[in-house]
Enzyme design. Sequence first.
Site, PDB file in Angstrom:
ATOM      1  N   ASP A  22      76.534 104.254  56.195  1.00  0.00           N
ATOM      2  CA  ASP A  22      77.535 104.983  55.425  1.00  0.00           C
ATOM      3  C   ASP A  22      76.916 105.441  54.109  1.00  0.00           C
ATOM      4  O   ASP A  22      76.443 104.617  53.327  1.00  0.00           O
ATOM      5  CB  ASP A  22      78.739 104.060  55.169  1.00  0.00           C
ATOM      6  CG  ASP A  22      79.794 104.748  54.325  1.00  0.00           C
ATOM      7  OD1 ASP A  22      79.784 105.998  54.253  1.00  0.00           O
ATOM      8  OD2 ASP A  22      80.632 104.030  53.738  1.00  0.00           O
ATOM      9  N   ASP A  30      77.600 108.120  58.330  1.00  0.00           N
ATOM     10  CA  ASP A  30      77.604 109.572  58.170  1.00  0.00           C
ATOM     11  C   ASP A  30      76.187 110.121  58.009  1.00  0.00           C
ATOM     12  O   ASP A  30      75.216 109.367  57.999  1.00  0.00           O
ATOM     13  CB  ASP A  30      78.481 109.967  56.975  1.00  0.00           C
ATOM     14  CG  ASP A  30      78.060 109.237  55.706  1.00  0.00           C
ATOM     15  OD1 ASP A  30      76.846 109.145  55.458  1.00  0.00           O
ATOM     16  OD2 ASP A  30      78.947 108.739  54.975  1.00  0.00           O
ATOM     17  N   ASP A  99      74.117 115.658  71.419  1.00  0.00           N
ATOM     18  CA  ASP A  99      74.827 115.275  72.622  1.00  0.00           C
ATOM     19  C   ASP A  99      75.666 116.475  73.058  1.00  0.00           C
ATOM     20  O   ASP A  99      76.396 117.051  72.254  1.00  0.00           O
ATOM     21  CB  ASP A  99      75.749 114.073  72.318  1.00  0.00           C
ATOM     22  CG  ASP A  99      75.718 113.044  73.427  1.00  0.00           C
ATOM     23  OD1 ASP A  99      76.017 113.418  74.568  1.00  0.00           O
ATOM     24  OD2 ASP A  99      75.400 111.875  73.139  1.00  0.00           O
ATOM     25  N   ASP A 200      75.813 114.709  78.438  1.00  0.00           N
ATOM     26  CA  ASP A 200      76.731 113.638  78.787  1.00  0.00           C
ATOM     27  C   ASP A 200      77.287 113.817  80.205  1.00  0.00           C
ATOM     28  O   ASP A 200      77.802 114.895  80.537  1.00  0.00           O
ATOM     29  CB  ASP A 200      77.891 113.683  77.777  1.00  0.00           C
ATOM     30  CG  ASP A 200      78.789 112.479  77.859  1.00  0.00           C
ATOM     31  OD1 ASP A 200      78.350 111.386  77.482  1.00  0.00           O
ATOM     32  OD2 ASP A 200      79.949 112.640  78.296  1.00  0.00           O
ATOM     33  N   GLU A 254      72.363 112.683  81.477  1.00  0.00           N
ATOM     34  CA  GLU A 254      72.870 111.365  81.841  1.00  0.00           C
ATOM     35  C   GLU A 254      73.303 111.406  83.304  1.00  0.00           C
ATOM     36  O   GLU A 254      74.052 112.297  83.708  1.00  0.00           O
ATOM     37  CB  GLU A 254      74.064 111.000  80.961  1.00  0.00           C
ATOM     38  CG  GLU A 254      74.500 109.569  81.196  1.00  0.00           C
ATOM     39  CD  GLU A 254      75.842 109.215  80.561  1.00  0.00           C
ATOM     40  OE1 GLU A 254      76.083 108.023  80.339  1.00  0.00           O
ATOM     41  OE2 GLU A 254      76.651 110.130  80.297  1.00  0.00           O
ATOM     42  N   HIS A 327      74.498 103.090  73.357  1.00  0.00           N
ATOM     43  CA  HIS A 327      75.838 102.780  72.853  1.00  0.00           C
ATOM     44  C   HIS A 327      76.819 102.395  73.955  1.00  0.00           C
ATOM     45  O   HIS A 327      77.982 102.118  73.667  1.00  0.00           O
ATOM     46  CB  HIS A 327      76.360 104.003  72.102  1.00  0.00           C
ATOM     47  CG  HIS A 327      76.554 105.180  73.017  1.00  0.00           C
ATOM     48  ND1 HIS A 327      75.491 105.786  73.674  1.00  0.00           N
ATOM     49  CD2 HIS A 327      77.665 105.838  73.428  1.00  0.00           C
ATOM     50  CE1 HIS A 327      75.962 106.759  74.431  1.00  0.00           C
ATOM     51  NE2 HIS A 327      77.278 106.812  74.297  1.00  0.00           N
ATOM     52  N   ASP A 328      76.405 102.440  75.211  1.00  0.00           N
ATOM     53  CA  ASP A 328      77.320 102.141  76.320  1.00  0.00           C
ATOM     54  C   ASP A 328      77.119 100.766  76.935  1.00  0.00           C
ATOM     55  O   ASP A 328      77.828 100.416  77.885  1.00  0.00           O
ATOM     56  CB  ASP A 328      77.165 103.193  77.428  1.00  0.00           C
ATOM     57  CG  ASP A 328      77.760 104.539  77.042  1.00  0.00           C
ATOM     58  OD1 ASP A 328      78.685 104.561  76.210  1.00  0.00           O
ATOM     59  OD2 ASP A 328      77.285 105.553  77.575  1.00  0.00           O
TER      60      ASP A 328
HETATM   61  C1  GLC Z   1      78.999 108.990  78.582  1.00  0.00           C
HETATM   62  C2  GLC Z   1      78.818 108.493  77.172  1.00  0.00           C
HETATM   63  C3  GLC Z   1      79.939 107.561  76.851  1.00  0.00           C
HETATM   64  C4  GLC Z   1      81.230 108.340  76.952  1.00  0.00           C
HETATM   65  C5  GLC Z   1      81.390 108.977  78.319  1.00  0.00           C
HETATM   66  C6  GLC Z   1      82.479 110.005  78.315  1.00  0.00           C
HETATM   67  O1  GLC Z   1      78.861 107.978  79.504  1.00  0.00           O
HETATM   68  O2  GLC Z   1      77.561 107.920  76.994  1.00  0.00           O
HETATM   69  O3  GLC Z   1      79.804 106.962  75.605  1.00  0.00           O
HETATM   70  O4  GLC Z   1      82.304 107.486  76.709  1.00  0.00           O
HETATM   71  O5  GLC Z   1      80.221 109.653  78.715  1.00  0.00           O
HETATM   72  O6  GLC Z   1      82.114 111.103  77.550  1.00  0.00           O
HETATM   73 CA    CA Z   2      80.912 107.774  55.237  1.00  0.00          CA
END
Ligand code: GLC
Ligand code: CA
Length: 550
Positions: A22, A30, A99, A200, A254, A327-328
């Site tokens: 942050d 950010d 992304d 994605d 992905e 992140h998943d």
């Molecule tokens: C992909 C992303 C995930 C998101 C999903 C829907 O798997 O990595 O974080 O929730 O797509 O967009």
């Molecule tokens: Ca911030």
Amino acid sequence: MDKKQWYKDMVFYQIWPRSFKDGNGDGMGDLLGVYEKLDYIKSLGCDGIWFSPLYPSPGVDCGYDISDYMDIAEEFGGMEAFKKVLDGAHERNMKVIMDLVVNHTSTEHEWFKKSRERIEPYTDYYIWRPAKPNGKLPNNWDSLFEGKAWAWDEVRQEYYMHLFAVQQADLNMDNPLVREEVKKILRYWLDMGVDGFREDVVTFISKPEGLPDDRIMPASKGINMYNHGPHLHEYLEEFNNDVFSKYDCMTLAEAPMVSPKVALKYIDETNNPVLDMMIQFSTQEADCFFSDFRHMPFSLRKYKKALSKWQNGLEGKGWNMLYIENHDHPRIVSRYGSEKFRVESAKMLAVAYLFLKGTPFVYQGQEIGMTNWYPSDPSLYEDVQTRWQYENVATNKPPQKRLERLWYGSRDSARTPVQWDDSNNAGFTTGTPWFFVNDNYKEINVASQQNDDNSVLNFYRKAIKLRKELSCVRNGNYVEYNKNSSKLYIYSREYKNQKVLVVCSFSGKNEHWKVPNGFDLNNSELILGNYSNSELNVLKPYETRVYLWK
Ligand code: GLC
Ligand code: CA
């Protein structure tokens, strides 16, 4: 344009913006914060950044529900802050990829608002279906996040498809106007100087004609109907021909449930590729079945099988994307390693993948060995998928079991703020953090590892430096040894006169090992390891070694 393959020499760093840093004290990560940390990222040896979505979004799925593709969210600092970061990265010879989330948009997107009112040309931008006379849904597909894949829209008096959250409406990619919109978005960012995209769930964008019921797969109904759908290759080729081929950029798709053989339909460099790399999931499935919520004990054999399958399957044709965290998925130390041997196992897990062939990605916090988050109350979870799982799955289990399902399955386990130092809120923010900081931040943080030669952080720096110096890691062949071992992962990489042997123990006990036939350690140099007092034939808990011949 002749495509350059700069990504093959690089290591990328993934930023999940909300929790990185942050910069203005409002509690939300950010771009100001990112700007402050560009030198830090570079200091790891990373030369590229993948940003999880930065666009305006209601935030139902933390930015993966986009309401405007041509802007940067105010909360992240807006377009001005983004351009500053983009320039700052380029000045440091770093690439930036965005992304691209075009399987679906937020239901707050202008297109959706107009589509539900049947305002042209937006009427067919989404996948709308009338109610069936028998009261049944248009088909039997499940949403991957919550319930069925259909939501009723009061305004239009029809159902729309959502493979993810209810507020993430699937686009109708069969509509050429939608594909033109996608190309517009691509050109907009590429013209600004962005270097490529992580796409994605792009393998979901082509739904089969007539949207038939899924009669095969009970685990998550529908996925095998729409994954790698009938027009996927055609649409990706169109994006490639009309846009990507005209820029010096890279694309990374992905791809859940993909085999090397199927991946090569899209990424075979010897045969008109339409993408550069794919994100496979099989290396994430060594302790679960299909979804992290179906948790099982970690199996090294499963992990090795997946790694080798991809190393061998793409050899000479396609390029691997390498990762152990994003992140998943929950944190890797807490899954494939050991919190008890946190430092040792974090380093070993780094070696196990950083010396493979491909382009490695490092997810924020991975480089300091961050661990899972274990809240005591399920109501503290933020993630839409996790909340639905808690309310609807395994509800007959005792409360502690239900909570543990979340600990080991939830994406939130890896979404706590990056731990920068041991001050309040781990130095992530001077305000109130939007999400919980892991309690272990006083012990695990960047500042305490910066000047410690033996830290996980400095180990990452060494390992990344080595992989860049060694042409056999970039180009060499891959051979795996001791395939049947459930404790050891041993492989070699060889190119011209240079060869490395990589030894990784996934065991919390001492393990004996034998040098594979054909390797004479007497002529080798131990170039990397995580113990200073190692014994030749015994590997200590989670020990790793890299030997070099040249
Ligand atoms: C992909 C992303 C995930 C998101 C999903 C829907 O798997 O990595 O974080 O929730 O797509 O967009
Ligand atoms: Ca911030």
